[in-house]
Design a protein around this motif. Structure first.
Motif, mmCIF file in Angstrom:
data_model
loop_
_atom_site.group_PDB
_atom_site.id
_atom_site.type_symbol
_atom_site.label_atom_id
_atom_site.label_comp_id
_atom_site.label_asym_id
_atom_site.label_seq_id
_atom_site.Cartn_x
_atom_site.Cartn_y
_atom_site.Cartn_z
ATOM 1 N N ASN A 1 -14.352 -9.046 -6.821
ATOM 2 C CA ASN A 1 -14.672 -9.117 -5.421
ATOM 3 C C ASN A 1 -15.137 -7.941 -4.721
ATOM 4 O O ASN A 1 -14.658 -7.117 -4.043
ATOM 5 N N PRO A 2 -16.484 -7.267 -5.301
ATOM 6 C CA PRO A 2 -16.857 -5.908 -4.733
ATOM 7 C C PRO A 2 -17.078 -5.851 -3.177
ATOM 8 O O PRO A 2 -17.108 -4.530 -2.857
ATOM 9 N N LEU A 3 -16.973 -6.877 -2.736
ATOM 10 C CA LEU A 3 -17.349 -6.656 -1.038
ATOM 11 C C LEU A 3 -15.951 -6.877 -0.355
ATOM 12 O O LEU A 3 -15.935 -6.739 0.776
ATOM 13 N N ALA A 4 -14.852 -6.805 -0.996
ATOM 14 C CA ALA A 4 -13.528 -7.033 -0.469
ATOM 15 C C ALA A 4 -12.906 -6.079 0.683
ATOM 16 O O ALA A 4 -12.756 -6.498 1.853
ATOM 17 N N GLU A 5 -13.410 -4.856 0.422
ATOM 18 C CA GLU A 5 -13.177 -3.916 1.380
ATOM 19 C C GLU A 5 -13.953 -3.757 2.463
ATOM 20 O O GLU A 5 -13.586 -3.579 3.526
ATOM 21 N N GLY A 40 -8.497 -5.182 -10.904
ATOM 22 C CA GLY A 40 -9.243 -6.416 -11.402
ATOM 23 C C GLY A 40 -9.980 -7.091 -10.114
ATOM 24 O O GLY A 40 -11.072 -8.066 -10.187
ATOM 25 N N PHE A 41 -9.011 -7.248 -8.846
ATOM 26 C CA PHE A 41 -9.609 -8.063 -7.990
ATOM 27 C C PHE A 41 -10.975 -7.269 -7.401
ATOM 28 O O PHE A 41 -11.755 -8.214 -6.891
ATOM 29 N N HIS A 42 -10.896 -6.084 -7.116
ATOM 30 C CA HIS A 42 -12.166 -5.478 -6.739
ATOM 31 C C HIS A 42 -13.260 -5.794 -7.614
ATOM 32 O O HIS A 42 -14.448 -5.787 -7.171
ATOM 33 N N PHE A 54 0.691 -1.268 -0.003
ATOM 34 C CA PHE A 54 0.070 -0.080 0.020
ATOM 35 C C PHE A 54 0.859 1.288 -0.173
ATOM 36 O O PHE A 54 0.243 2.264 -0.275
ATOM 37 N N ASP A 55 2.103 0.930 0.323
ATOM 38 C CA ASP A 55 3.210 2.460 0.202
ATOM 39 C C ASP A 55 3.390 2.581 -1.094
ATOM 40 O O ASP A 55 3.811 3.826 -1.623
ATOM 41 N N GLY A 56 3.032 1.510 -1.968
ATOM 42 C CA GLY A 56 3.538 1.630 -3.499
ATOM 43 C C GLY A 56 2.117 2.169 -4.160
ATOM 44 O O GLY A 56 1.706 2.991 -3.671
ATOM 45 N N ASP A 57 2.007 1.480 -5.408
ATOM 46 C CA ASP A 57 0.919 2.035 -6.265
ATOM 47 C C ASP A 57 -0.093 0.683 -6.480
ATOM 48 O O ASP A 57 0.068 0.071 -7.471
ATOM 49 N N PRO A 58 -0.868 0.597 -5.415
ATOM 50 C CA PRO A 58 -1.588 -0.774 -5.511
ATOM 51 C C PRO A 58 -2.951 -0.650 -6.377
ATOM 52 O O PRO A 58 -3.484 -1.677 -6.695
ATOM 53 N N ASP A 59 -3.221 0.375 -6.962
ATOM 54 C CA ASP A 59 -4.597 0.510 -7.718
ATOM 55 C C ASP A 59 -4.597 -0.464 -8.791
ATOM 56 O O ASP A 59 -5.551 -1.080 -9.220
ATOM 57 N N ALA A 60 -3.559 -0.236 -9.834
ATOM 58 C CA ALA A 60 -3.526 -1.415 -10.833
ATOM 59 C C ALA A 60 -3.553 -2.852 -10.448
ATOM 60 O O ALA A 60 -4.352 -3.508 -10.966
ATOM 61 N N GLU A 65 -6.243 -15.022 -3.407
ATOM 62 C CA GLU A 65 -6.921 -15.202 -4.901
ATOM 63 C C GLU A 65 -5.473 -15.378 -5.922
ATOM 64 O O GLU A 65 -5.844 -16.350 -6.712
ATOM 65 N N ARG A 66 -4.854 -14.758 -5.808
ATOM 66 C CA ARG A 66 -3.297 -14.737 -6.673
ATOM 67 C C ARG A 66 -2.498 -15.927 -6.515
ATOM 68 O O ARG A 66 -2.605 -16.854 -7.782
ATOM 69 N N GLN A 67 -2.357 -16.803 -5.308
ATOM 70 C CA GLN A 67 -1.774 -17.796 -5.166
ATOM 71 C C GLN A 67 -2.818 -19.036 -5.527
ATOM 72 O O GLN A 67 -2.239 -20.067 -5.983
ATOM 73 N N LEU A 68 -3.938 -18.847 -5.071
ATOM 74 C CA LEU A 68 -4.837 -19.990 -5.385
ATOM 75 C C LEU A 68 -4.949 -20.260 -7.012
ATOM 76 O O LEU A 68 -5.136 -21.101 -7.589
ATOM 77 N N ALA A 69 -5.033 -19.002 -7.499
ATOM 78 C CA ALA A 69 -5.259 -18.804 -9.229
ATOM 79 C C ALA A 69 -4.131 -19.445 -9.891
ATOM 80 O O ALA A 69 -4.165 -20.440 -10.730
#
Length: 722
Positions: A325-329, A320-322, A310-316, A377-381
């Motif tokens: 997963n629209p309820l993630a936050e 796709g994750f959001h 989150f100190d970097g640029d997580p938006d990109a 999700e990344r590791q399971l995928a």
């Protein structure tokens, strides 16, 4: 005590069965108190005769005035994609001559609209409902050809407009023949039990490690228990895979920090208990999986990675994750509040009502939970994609319910009947019945919500699973509701089965996945008819399918019944003893020690199991006309000399029987292959035994000795069964 007049009628109008047949066929009638309690859980307070009269009249008017149902299903036949659509929109009309034309509009899921008009006078009435002197003619409007999907339906009559969800679905879920080029087999092992090095923590990558070994032997499926998020802190703490926090997010205990982007750049002091070289931490006792300790070992490194992310640029990365997963936050905030305040039932009223504001939680904790879901999700995928490249599908399990203190119940309050819990009626295995401790879904509320939550739960799993097992498949038709923790007073509540089947069939087609229904135990005929009609595979468990061998003469012999084509076949399940445990009668000893069986009952069961061993050897190894009995079994063999040869021979014969059958899939439980006597779970008991035991052997054990031989034989038999 006799039920007040109208109470049974009111219960039936709300989908409650006022009586059911017990396991032994006796009729069990619900008590008035039980009916009132379940009605109350449905939001209907029938506490007096006057209230019952008013509620009964109101419910009849409500149903009669419902011009269309909240959900409408259209079925495509089992042929090609262009097969004719079977389905109607049933409307209730008060005056067909006055209302004139009926206008129907369908907003298609993929965009666009279809609309048409019919004259109400041209439709034949298929029924008439009359309430308070008012007649409602029931008319059926045929559906035109429409694409499969979830569509918005609107019906206009006169000045009125009514809306519903229109589901157009294939009549049958995907078949094994459609997704595999030959009869399939696979293996099963809980992920927490799997390991490659002694004491190493499990992670999602082990699914691919197992898939690699299975693929090398010709297998096509790797099965495991639910992988959903669990409460692993001090309060609440519930590691059971069948009491998850949610059915919408994964369990971060299986996330491997060392495989995360940026781990190599972390300084040693940010890796917590993870060694500097990135090797996984070890469990204190390699025989048992301590999920809480595992999470504590991994969390410092995951928190450090989250801070850097989150100190970097997580938006990109998160875009796709959001979207997926629209309820993630929202979920991440819930977990952060729970860590700070405990179970949500103890929160201030404002937070219970989901009015969450800045300052209600630690934002760093919320970011951590958002990050670990992205990473899970990344590791399971990655693991499932590598397995798919090897021709291996993941077999996942959708649990029946969720933890009452979990996210789903907090988020979807109206969808759960929180003053009742799901369970099972009394039977020989549980004389007082079973209370499973989680709130059942409210069937009417779920329909009015267009089955949004159920669809999301299925879709979440089918993103990665090629096979999905629906726990307690009877839930599609009815569920046993337990009021106030008293299963003996429970009643059955009906669910909209055809609508739920439509969701499964549609999502199965979209994902190219097979659906399996757990249909063990006492199952109403309507459930099996529904499963067969819609292409759900049932379960064949050899431990439950033994019968006197045909043609046996003289000494009694046992053998397994034939395996039906529409089945997933296995020797046991996670809820049964292992094969060796069953063979030895170890399950009876465990239930005796847990207080479920008396000393005498356990002794009788162990003695009976001994007779069954001899009968199985005669029926499956020596032949029904041959005498002789096996020796007393021991998981390690007599005085440690090796595995019991009789047990090994019968186990091999059972797998050969299933592999040569028309079963869609045959699953071998890995621990059965090396005659593990201890179970993963003992239903009806609690404590440290369940959901914690790690496998006695590493995954490499598949490549040697009896396991390798049995899997090779099973692959050959499956190939010959084509």
């Amino acid at each position: 005590m006799a039920a007040p007049r109208g109470l049974h009628a009111l219960a039936r109008l709300h989908g409650i069965q006022t009586a059911y047949r017990s396991n032994e066929g006796a009729r069990v009638t619900a008590t008035p108190d039980a009916l009132r309690a379940v009605l109350r859980a449905l939001g209907v307070h029938a506490d007096s005769d006057a209230a019952i009269r008013d509620l009964l009249a109101h419910r009849r008017r409500e149903l009669a005035d419902r011009v269309i149902e909240p959900v409408v299903v259209g079925w495509r036949g089992a042929g090609t994609a262009g097969a004719a659509l079977r389905g109607v929109v049933r409307v209730r009309s008060t005056d067909r001559q006055r209302e004139g034309d009926i206008r129907v509009r369908v907003g298609l899921e993929a965009g666009g609209e279809r609309s048409w008009t019919v004259a109400s006078s041209s439709l034949e009435a298929v029924g008439v409902t009359e309430v308070d002197g008012r007649a409602r003619a029931e008319l059926e409007i045929p559906l035109p050809d429409l694409p499969a999907g979830y569509h918005d339906l609107a019906v206009e009559m006169g000045r009125g407009r009514w809306e519903a969800l229109l589901m157009v679905a294939p009549e049958r879920a995907m078949s094994w023949e459609a997704v595999a080029d030959r009869p399939a087999w696979g293996v099963f092992l809980p992920l927490y039990a799997a390991w490659g090095e002694p004491g190493a923590l499990p992670d999602f990558a082990l699914l691919d490690t197992l898939a690699e070994r299975v693929a090398a032997k010709g297998g096509a499926v790797v099965g495991t228990l639910p992988l959903l998020a669990a409460f692993l802190g001090e309060r609440p703490h519930e590691p059971s895979p069948y009491a998850p926090v949610t059915r919408l997010f994964w369990n971060e205990v299986y996330v491997d920090p060392a495989a995360a982007p940026g781990f190599a750049e972390l300084p040693d002091d940010e890796r917590g208990t993870l060694p500097g070289g990135g090797a996984p931490p070890r469990q204190r006792d390699p025989r048992w999986f301590d999920a809480g300790a595992a999470m504590a070992a991994r969390r410092p490194a995951l928190e450090a990675l989250a801070r850097r992310f989150f100190d970097g640029d997580p938006d990109a990365e998160l875009a796709g994750f959001h979207a997926r997963n629209p309820l993630a936050e929202d979920y991440a905030c819930f977990r952060a509040i729970t860590e700070g305040r405990g179970p949500w039932g103890e929160w201030p009223e404002r937070l219970q009502a989901r009015d969450v504001r800045d300052g209600d939680y630690d934002p760093a904790v919320a970011r951590y939970h958002l990050y670990v879901q992205w990473l899970a999700e990344r590791q399971l995928a990655a693991a499932t994609a590598r397995a798919a490249d090897r021709g291996v599908s993941l077999y996942l399990d959708l649990p029946l319910g969720v933890h009452p203190d979990g996210y789903d119940v907090w988020r979807e309050r109206a969808l759960f009947a929180r003053t009742s819990s799901a369970g099972a009626p009394p039977d020989p295995l549980a004389a007082q019945g079973q209370d499973w401790g989680f709130p059942p879904l409210h069937p009417e509320a779920a329909r009015l919500d267009r089955h949004r939550y159920f669809i999301a739960s299925i879709r979440k799993h089918l993103r990665f699973a090629g096979v999905l097992r629906i726990d307690h498949v009877m839930q599609l038709h009815r569920m046993f509701w337990v009021p106030a923790g008293d299963a003996a007073r429970g009643v059955y509540v009906r669910y909209p089965a055809e609508e739920l089947y439509a969701v499964l069939c549609l999502e199965s087609a979209r994902a190219g996945a097979v659906i399996v229904g757990e249909d063990l135990g006492t199952v109403p005929k309507a459930v099996r008819r529904g499963m067969k009609r819609h292409g759900l595979y049932g379960m064949y468990v050899a431990q439950f399918e033994l019968e006197v061998a045909k043609g046996a003469k003289g000494a009694k012999a046992l053998g397994p019944r034939p395996v039906p084509a529409g089945a997933v076949a296995s020797v046991g399940t996670h809820d049964t003893p292992t094969f060796a445990g069953w063979w030895m009668g170890r399950d009876a000893e465990i239930r005796r020690d847990a207080g479920v069986l008396s000393e005498e009952e356990a002794a009788r069961e162990v003695a009976g199991r001994g007779r069954m061993r001899a009968e199985l050897v005669r029926g499956m190894v020596q032949g029904p006309r041959t005498g002789g009995t096996p020796g007393q079994p021991n998981a390690e063999g007599s005085e440690g000399e090796g595995p019991d040869p009789a047990a090994t021979a019968v186990l091999s014969a059972l797998h050969a029987h299933m592999a040569a059958s028309p079963a869609g899939l045959v699953l071998a439980t890995l621990e059965d292959l090396w005659l593990e006597p201890e179970p993963q779970n003992v239903p009806g008991t609690t404590g440290d035994r369940n959901w914690r035991r790690r496998s006695a052997r590493p995954l490499s054990a598949l490549d040697e000795g009896a396991p390798a031989v049995l899997l090779s034989e099973m692959d050959q038999a499956r190939r010959e069964a084509e």
